[in-house]
Each structure stands twice: as C-alpha cells, then as structure tokens.
Design a protein around this motif. Structure first.
Motif, PDB file in Angstrom:
ATOM      1  N   ALA A  58       0.252  -3.662  -1.070  1.00  0.00           N
ATOM      2  CA  ALA A  58       0.737  -2.457  -0.387  1.00  0.00           C
ATOM      3  C   ALA A  58       0.423  -2.635   1.092  1.00  0.00           C
ATOM      4  CB  ALA A  58       0.045  -1.223  -0.937  1.00  0.00           C
ATOM      5  N   ASP A  69     -11.792  13.569   1.000  1.00  0.00           N
ATOM      6  CA  ASP A  69     -10.337  13.802   0.882  1.00  0.00           C
ATOM      7  C   ASP A  69      -9.813  13.223  -0.427  1.00  0.00           C
ATOM      8  OD1 ASP A  69      -7.815  14.621   1.647  1.00  0.00           O
ATOM      9  OD2 ASP A  69      -7.399  12.804   2.803  1.00  0.00           O
ATOM     10  N   ILE A 108       7.361   2.324  -0.180  1.00  0.00           N
ATOM     11  CA  ILE A 108       6.938   2.954  -1.444  1.00  0.00           C
ATOM     12  C   ILE A 108       6.192   4.264  -1.207  1.00  0.00           C
ATOM     13  CG2 ILE A 108       6.893   0.878  -2.885  1.00  0.00           C
ATOM     14  CD1 ILE A 108       3.847   0.712  -2.307  1.00  0.00           C
ATOM     15  N   GLY A 109       5.988   4.629   0.051  1.00  0.00           N
ATOM     16  CA  GLY A 109       5.282   5.889   0.286  1.00  0.00           C
ATOM     17  C   GLY A 109       5.060   6.132   1.765  1.00  0.00           C
ATOM     18  N   ARG A 110       4.515   7.302   2.044  1.00  0.00           N
ATOM     19  CA  ARG A 110       4.254   7.691   3.431  1.00  0.00           C
ATOM     20  C   ARG A 110       2.991   8.544   3.430  1.00  0.00           C
ATOM     21  NH1 ARG A 110       8.271   8.931   7.699  1.00  0.00           N
ATOM     22  NH2 ARG A 110       9.869   8.246   6.267  1.00  0.00           N
ATOM     23  N   GLY A 111       2.064   8.261   4.334  1.00  0.00           N
ATOM     24  CA  GLY A 111       0.815   9.023   4.361  1.00  0.00           C
ATOM     25  C   GLY A 111       0.380   9.314   5.776  1.00  0.00           C
ATOM     26  N   GLY A 112      -0.891   9.648   5.931  1.00  0.00           N
ATOM     27  CA  GLY A 112      -1.434  10.019   7.226  1.00  0.00           C
ATOM     28  C   GLY A 112      -1.377   8.884   8.246  1.00  0.00           C
ATOM     29  N   PHE A 113      -1.276   7.652   7.769  1.00  0.00           N
ATOM     30  CA  PHE A 113      -1.254   6.481   8.645  1.00  0.00           C
ATOM     31  C   PHE A 113       0.168   6.111   9.076  1.00  0.00           C
ATOM     32  CE2 PHE A 113      -5.433   4.417   8.580  1.00  0.00           C
ATOM     33  CZ  PHE A 113      -5.298   3.522   9.616  1.00  0.00           C
ATOM     34  N   GLU A 125      -4.593  -4.097  -2.027  1.00  0.00           N
ATOM     35  CA  GLU A 125      -4.208  -4.409  -3.403  1.00  0.00           C
ATOM     36  C   GLU A 125      -3.134  -3.376  -3.805  1.00  0.00           C
ATOM     37  OE1 GLU A 125      -6.736  -3.498  -7.487  1.00  0.00           O
ATOM     38  OE2 GLU A 125      -7.754  -3.659  -5.567  1.00  0.00           O
TER      39      GLU A 125
HETATM   40  N1  LIG Z   1      -2.350   0.465  -2.674  1.00  0.00           N
HETATM   41  C1  LIG Z   1      -1.238   1.126  -2.986  1.00  0.00           C
HETATM   42  N2  LIG Z   1      -0.495   0.770  -4.055  1.00  0.00           N
HETATM   43  C2  LIG Z   1       0.636   1.437  -4.380  1.00  0.00           C
HETATM   44  N3  LIG Z   1       1.129   2.475  -3.680  1.00  0.00           N
HETATM   45  C3  LIG Z   1       0.437   2.876  -2.598  1.00  0.00           C
HETATM   46  C4  LIG Z   1      -0.773   2.235  -2.190  1.00  0.00           C
HETATM   47  N4  LIG Z   1      -1.241   2.848  -1.078  1.00  0.00           N
HETATM   48  C5  LIG Z   1      -0.379   3.829  -0.811  1.00  0.00           C
HETATM   49  N5  LIG Z   1       0.641   3.853  -1.712  1.00  0.00           N
HETATM   50  C6  LIG Z   1       1.776   4.799  -1.730  1.00  0.00           C
HETATM   51  O1  LIG Z   1       1.976   5.318  -0.432  1.00  0.00           O
HETATM   52  C7  LIG Z   1       1.713   6.742  -0.397  1.00  0.00           C
HETATM   53  C8  LIG Z   1       1.013   7.079   0.910  1.00  0.00           C
HETATM   54  O2  LIG Z   1      -0.249   6.449   0.883  1.00  0.00           O
HETATM   55  P1  LIG Z   1      -1.353   6.722   1.979  1.00  0.00           P
HETATM   56  O3  LIG Z   1      -2.622   6.108   1.510  1.00  0.00           O
HETATM   57  O4  LIG Z   1      -0.851   6.330   3.323  1.00  0.00           O
HETATM   58  O5  LIG Z   1      -1.406   8.296   1.989  1.00  0.00           O
HETATM   59  P2  LIG Z   1      -2.598   9.233   1.745  1.00  0.00           P
HETATM   60  O6  LIG Z   1      -3.189   8.936   0.403  1.00  0.00           O
HETATM   61  O7  LIG Z   1      -2.095  10.596   2.003  1.00  0.00           O
HETATM   62  O8  LIG Z   1      -3.598   8.783   2.827  1.00  0.00           O
HETATM   63  P3  LIG Z   1      -4.062   9.632   4.034  1.00  0.00           P
HETATM   64  O9  LIG Z   1      -5.121  10.506   3.442  1.00  0.00           O
HETATM   65  O10 LIG Z   1      -4.517   8.604   4.997  1.00  0.00           O
HETATM   66  O11 LIG Z   1      -2.871  10.411   4.503  1.00  0.00           O
HETATM   67  C9  LIG Z   1       0.899   7.013  -1.657  1.00  0.00           C
HETATM   68  O12 LIG Z   1       1.079   8.332  -2.115  1.00  0.00           O
HETATM   69  C10 LIG Z   1       1.460   5.993  -2.635  1.00  0.00           C
HETATM   70  O13 LIG Z   1       2.678   6.450  -3.184  1.00  0.00           O
END
Ligand SMILES: Nc1ncnc2c1ncn2[C@@H]1O[C@H](COP(=O)(O)OP(=O)(O)OP(=O)(O)O)[C@@H](O)[C@H]1O
Length: 156
Positions: free
Chosen positions: A54, A151, A31-36, A102
């Motif tokens: 999630a 952030d 459902i997504g991709r982030g810094g982790f 959650e």
């Molecule tokens: N708890 C959650 N519920 C629903 N979707 C989520 C949740 N956490 C993350 N996502 C989805 O995954 C995407 C990436 O989330 P993530 O937290 O890894 O990125 P981020 O906010 O950029 O964090 P970081 O600052 O660590 O890069 C989000 O934009 C969202 O679409």
C-alpha cells in the motif's frame, strides 16, 4: 535531513520504482484516501523483499508536512508486531513524500465486519487481535517507548 536519510537508508525506495508500481499514480490503482492523501496498491521491491504494498502519497494540501512524514517513519520503524501493519519503506525525493506499507489484502476492517457470515467466534478473535496490537504499543520495551494511538477505528 542527510543524517536522517542515512539512518533510514535501508527503507528508501526510488521514486521511479513507485511510479512504475502504480502506473504513474493511476487512479485505477487508488485503493483509498485518508488524512495523508491517496493510497495506491502496487507491487515492488522493498526492505523485506518483493510483494504487493500500500503506497501512501502525501498530499501537502491535507495539512501534513515534512515533520509528520519523518515522525511516521521514525515511529513505525521501531514497532514490529504481527497485528500491526508494517512500514516497508519510504520515498523522499524532490517534493514527493511517500510511505510504503504492507498491503492488507482483506481491506478495511469495517467492510470485513459487515460480512454477515462472520461468526461471533471470529469477531471475538478480531477484538482480541486488535487488543494485542494495542497492548504491544502500550507496553514500553528496550526498542520503543509507550505509544498511545488516540485514533483507533475500523476505517476512515
Ligand atoms: N496497508 C493498507 N492496505 C490496504 N489498504 C490500505 C492500507 N492503508 C490504507 N489503506 C486504504 O486506504 C484508506 C485510507 O487509509 P489511511 O491510512 O490514509 O487513512 P486513515 O486510516 O484515515 O488514516 P489517517 O488517520 O491518517 O487519516 C483506508 O481506509 C484503506 O481503505
């Protein structure tokens, strides 16, 4: 590390339960991709019962390592507020480092804010709710120290 795992035993989730919940990290459940790394959606049992969650799978190529992973668990498990996404568990088995949160069923705030039907009153409530969450983090309590997020954004 043993002491850490002992301390947070109540949050530990078996790798097998996560692979079943995500159909072995099938991209259809991403459902997504982030810094982790990648984030998946799935249903599983955790410290607070059973629900849709999630699932953040740490990708070491993204530069996050064991210290960041452990810090996320130690920090988030201390902060509980209705406007903060709750950490429900984690998995640290073999090379895998996974965080379980959650699930925010309405997705990222940036998508939601683009909804033309959102009234100004609703937008104001979103601002106030976000501010309340931040204020909670900023005010030290017995259970936690002041935390400055640094952030805050509506999405990635
Ligand atoms: N708890 C959650 N519920 C629903 N979707 C989520 C949740 N956490 C993350 N996502 C989805 O995954 C995407 C990436 O989330 P993530 O937290 O890894 O990125 P981020 O906010 O950029 O964090 P970081 O600052 O660590 O890069 C989000 O934009 C969202 O679409």
């Amino acid at each position: 590390m043993d002491a850490f795992l002992q301390q947070f035993q109540h949050l530990q989730i078996q790798h097998q339960d996560i692979t079943s919940a995500t159909d072995n990290f099938n991209d259809d459940n991403c459902i997504g991709r982030g810094g982790f790394g990648k984030v998946y959606k799935g249903e599983l049992s955790h410290s607070k019962g059973r629900s849709t969650v999630a699932i953040k799978r740490l990708d070491p190529r993204h530069g996050q390592g064991i210290p960041e992973f452990l810090k996320e668990i130690t920090t988030l498990s201390r902060y509980t507020h209705e406007n903060l996404i709750c950490l429900l568990g984690f998995c640290y088995q073999g090379d895998e480092m996974i965080l379980v949160y959650e699930h925010a069923s309405r997705g990222s705030l940036d998508h939601y804010l683009n909804n033309a039907h959102l009234t100004w009153l609703q937008r104001l409530k979103i601002c106030l709710d976000a501010a309340e969450g931040l204020s909670y983090l900023h005010n030290p309590r017995e259970t936690h120290q002041r935390l400055i997020h640094c952030d805050v954004k509506s999405a990635t």
